[in-house]
Design an enzyme around this catalytic site. Structure first.
Site, PDB file in Angstrom:
ATOM      1  N   THR A   2      51.171  30.158  38.674  1.00 47.12           N
ATOM      2  CA  THR A   2      50.354  29.198  37.967  1.00 47.12           C
ATOM      3  C   THR A   2      49.780  28.130  38.902  1.00 47.12           C
ATOM      4  OG1 THR A   2      50.318  27.746  36.019  1.00 47.12           O
ATOM      5  CG2 THR A   2      52.288  27.673  37.404  1.00 47.12           C
ATOM      6  N   SER A   3      48.629  27.580  38.528  1.00 48.46           N
ATOM      7  CA  SER A   3      47.939  26.514  39.271  1.00 48.46           C
ATOM      8  C   SER A   3      47.552  26.944  40.686  1.00 48.46           C
ATOM      9  CB  SER A   3      48.804  25.245  39.334  1.00 48.46           C
ATOM     10  OG  SER A   3      49.128  24.804  38.027  1.00 48.46           O
ATOM     11  N   ARG A   4      47.419  28.234  40.887  1.00 47.86           N
ATOM     12  CA  ARG A   4      47.051  28.806  42.194  1.00 47.86           C
ATOM     13  C   ARG A   4      48.098  28.536  43.282  1.00 47.86           C
ATOM     14  NH1 ARG A   4      44.204  31.189  39.222  1.00 47.86           N
ATOM     15  NH2 ARG A   4      41.946  31.481  39.366  1.00 47.86           N
ATOM     16  N   LEU A   5      49.319  28.199  42.849  1.00 46.11           N
ATOM     17  CA  LEU A   5      50.410  27.978  43.802  1.00 46.11           C
ATOM     18  C   LEU A   5      51.193  29.290  43.958  1.00 46.11           C
ATOM     19  CD1 LEU A   5      51.549  24.411  42.707  1.00 46.11           C
ATOM     20  CD2 LEU A   5      50.007  25.066  44.572  1.00 46.11           C
TER      21      LEU A   5
ATOM     22  N   LYS B 145      41.547  32.799  35.650  1.00 48.60           N
ATOM     23  CA  LYS B 145      42.786  33.206  34.996  1.00 48.60           C
ATOM     24  C   LYS B 145      43.937  32.531  35.709  1.00 48.60           C
ATOM     25  CE  LYS B 145      45.791  37.106  33.942  1.00 48.60           C
ATOM     26  NZ  LYS B 145      46.034  38.560  34.062  1.00 48.60           N
TER      27      LYS B 145
END
Length: 212
Positions: free
Chosen positions: A188-191, A8
């Site tokens: 978002t983007s695991r950032l 997710k």
């Protein structure tokens, strides 16, 4: 079972340092209230990590019952595994996983027993069945059958059938005095956005942004 595709992308709004309260307890209270308003089940549920005398970690879920500037309080049997660990090493960690809000709060600190008066005050607010449960459970000890537990419950009901149920001398609260409190918000983007409050003295905290 293939779980590689379980993914997710978190889409929470950006969290900036200037958005945070300089007081981490006030910041925690703000996020906690938002978790309550979001109808998260058991928003006060927190993972408690301890370490055994042999250096083996252990983790379980307990319920936060009190928090203020002195720390975070949970209750347990003083003969439980967690209590034995704390008696050897009072350094513990707490984690609030508010996943539906894409947030976590992680706390490290020192655990110590609260006063008997404070424990008795809380114990008096518990449902009667929960009070009886505290009396009959030798928490973490082996149990050969649930029938034995239920028999002990019936005996306790007879013992305390009249009047108020007193606080057991082997049961009470621990307060975790925080040394660090990390606020994590999924991005978002695991950032992800992560901010760590570190205690600098009795009443002051520094705030550091951490890499995701």
């Amino acid at each position: 079972m293939d779980i590689h595709s379980f993914r997710k992308d978190y889409k929470s709004p950006i969290l900036r340092k200037e958005f945070l309260d300089p007081d981490p307890i006030k910041q925690f209270e703000s996020w906690f209230m938002e978790a309550c308003e979001a109808n998260i089940r058991e928003p006060n549920a927190m993972s408690l990590a301890t370490v055994s005398p042999e250096g083996k970690p252990s983790i379980r879920t307990v319920l936060l019952k009190i928090f203020d500037h002195r720390g975070f309080v949970f209750f347990t049997n003083y003969n439980s595994r967690k209590a034995r660990h704390i008696s050897h090493n009072a350094q513990v960690s707490l984690l609030f996983p508010w996943i539906p809000l894409e947030r976590q709060v992680a706390i490290t600190g020192t655990a110590a027993r609260i006063s008997t008066v404070e424990s008795a005050r809380y114990f008096a607010t518990r449902p009667r069945e929960s009070q009886l449960g505290a009396w009959i459970s030798n928490q973490s000890a082996p149990l050969s059958s649930r029938d034995i537990l239920m028999l002990q419950l019936e005996k306790a009901k007879q013992r305390f059938q009249k009047g108020e149920i007193p606080l057991p001398d082997f049961w009470g609260g621990y307060r975790v005095e925080p040394e660090t409190i990390e606020f994590w918000q999924g991005r978002t983007s695991r950032l992800h956005d992560r901010f760590l409050y570190s205690k600098t003295d009795k009443n002051s905290w520094s705030i550091t942004r951490l890499m995701p």
